[in-house]
Enzyme design. Structure first.
Site, short mmCIF file in Angstrom:
data_model
loop_
_atom_site.label_atom_id
_atom_site.label_comp_id
_atom_site.label_asym_id
_atom_site.label_seq_id
_atom_site.Cartn_x
_atom_site.Cartn_y
_atom_site.Cartn_z
N LYS A 89 0.88 -1.17 0.00
CA LYS A 89 0.00 0.00 0.00
C LYS A 89 0.91 1.21 0.00
O LYS A 89 1.54 1.54 1.01
CB LYS A 89 -0.90 -0.01 1.23
CG LYS A 89 -1.81 1.20 1.30
CD LYS A 89 -2.56 1.28 2.62
CE LYS A 89 -3.18 2.66 2.75
NZ LYS A 89 -3.76 2.89 4.08
N ALA A 119 -9.41 5.43 3.27
CA ALA A 119 -9.28 6.55 4.22
C ALA A 119 -10.49 7.47 4.23
O ALA A 119 -11.15 7.69 3.21
CB ALA A 119 -8.04 7.39 3.94
N GLY A 120 -10.76 7.96 5.43
CA GLY A 120 -11.77 9.00 5.62
C GLY A 120 -13.15 8.51 6.03
O GLY A 120 -14.01 9.31 6.35
N ASN A 134 -9.66 2.06 9.14
CA ASN A 134 -9.00 1.68 10.39
C ASN A 134 -9.60 2.44 11.58
O ASN A 134 -10.20 1.86 12.48
CB ASN A 134 -7.50 1.97 10.25
CG ASN A 134 -6.66 1.41 11.39
OD1 ASN A 134 -5.48 1.14 11.22
ND2 ASN A 134 -7.21 1.21 12.57
#
Lengths: 257, 65
Positions: free
Chosen positions: A96, A184-185, A206
């Protein structure tokens, strides 16, 4: 499920391993999530406490695909070196790729990202680039050898959801055959469902799970939402319209006025 | 000689990277190494010589998002 560099995943849930209250809660969250991929990182190890060794044993026991990241890297060289170290430690070609360009938003340095992606692809890596929804950058990443793209939903750790719906929808439409992951976000399961409804192939998150009051419960909530969104996308959603249209048939209605 | 191991200055008797790792408690550990910013694969640790002032990084699996 679309495959990722030849690997077909059981579902579209990629879950991070950071920020959990304890290793036991992390393991429980993974069990309840059913996530098919775990993201991990590399950090300095102490020869005395060897903390990374215990962590590695626990992650191996999860029996999921491992996706190491280059989190915190701000230059091409740093990201490429970290990727090489990750490949040796985790024994996987997957990386990643994060090349961070800005501290307030942690948005990718897309110029460095494309360059690092090209170098790593030539070195035999299978790159999962953390990018934006910019179509030109996406195209450059594909030309650099990436076969997966991971646009952000919103800044890392913000929990704001899908900030640019138009841009993400355009990206899905523009690259119909490329596996796309929202990375993300995301803060809520409904946002993950929305990403899957748009036709994205997976979501990577996460903080939304790790920082929930009950991480394992939230992990299951996300798993359910991702499944719902995926089923909805496959079921071909109706087209929205501005005006009402009665769902109950008008024909046969009694004249009572 | 003196060198930096993960950012901390240490004194070592080791001449080679593999010797340093053994001396510092990393025997058998799942780690990756770099010297002066360059990745050193496990297979090259025995032939990677060390010099005064070198910057040695020893990384291991850690939580990540």
């Amino acid at each position: 499920m679309r495959d990722f560099y030849g690997t077909t995943l059981a579902n579209g849930f990629m879950l991070g391993t950071a920020q959990y209250p304890s290793p036991a809660i992390l393991a429980d969250a993974f069990r309840r999530s059913g996530a098919s991929v775990a993201t991990v990182s590399l950090r300095r190890e102490s020869g005395q406490d060897r903390a990374g060794q215990d962590f590695w044993q626990m992650i191996r026991a999860l029996d999921v695909h491992i996706l190491p990241n280059t989190a915190g890297c701000h230059s091409v060289k740093e990201a490429v070196t970290t990727a090489h170290m990750a490949r040796e430690v985790f024994d996987t070609k997957w990386i990643k790729l994060e090349v961070i360009g800005e501290e307030d938003t942690l948005q990718p340095d897309v110029f460095g990202l494309v360059e690092a992606a090209r170098i790593l692809t030539e070195d035999g890596f299978q790159v999962f680039p953390y990018t934006t929804e910019d179509l030109v950058v996406a195209d450059r990443l594909l030309h650099a050898g990436c076969e997966v793209l991971m646009p952000w939903g919103a800044p890392i750790g913000s929990g704001l959801g899908l900030n640019n719906l138009f841009g993400l929808r355009a990206m899905r439409a523009h690259f119909p055959d490329v596996p796309l992951v929202i990375d993300a976000g995301l803060g809520l399961p409904s946002q993950a469902a929305q990403a899957m409804e748009l036709g994205f192939d997976a979501v990577l998150l996460n903080t939304a799970v790790a920082k929930a009051g009950d991480p394992a419960g939230m992990a299951e909530a996300f798993a359910t939402a991702i499944r719902a969104g995926q089923l909805a996308a496959a079921a071909d959603p109706m087209e929205p319209r501005d005006m009402a249209a009665p769902s109950t048939p008008v024909i046969g209605k009694a004249f009572l006025s | 000689m003196k060198l930096q191991l993960n950012g901390a200055m240490i004194e070592t008797q080791a001449k080679m990277l593999d010797g340093l790792l053994e001396e510092q408690g990393f025997t058998g550990a799942k780690i990756a190494t770099a010297v002066n910013g360059e990745f050193v694969p496990a297979s090259a640790r025995a032939t990677q010589s060390l010099s005064d002032g070198d910057l040695v990084e020893v990384l291991a699996p850690m939580q990540g998002g």
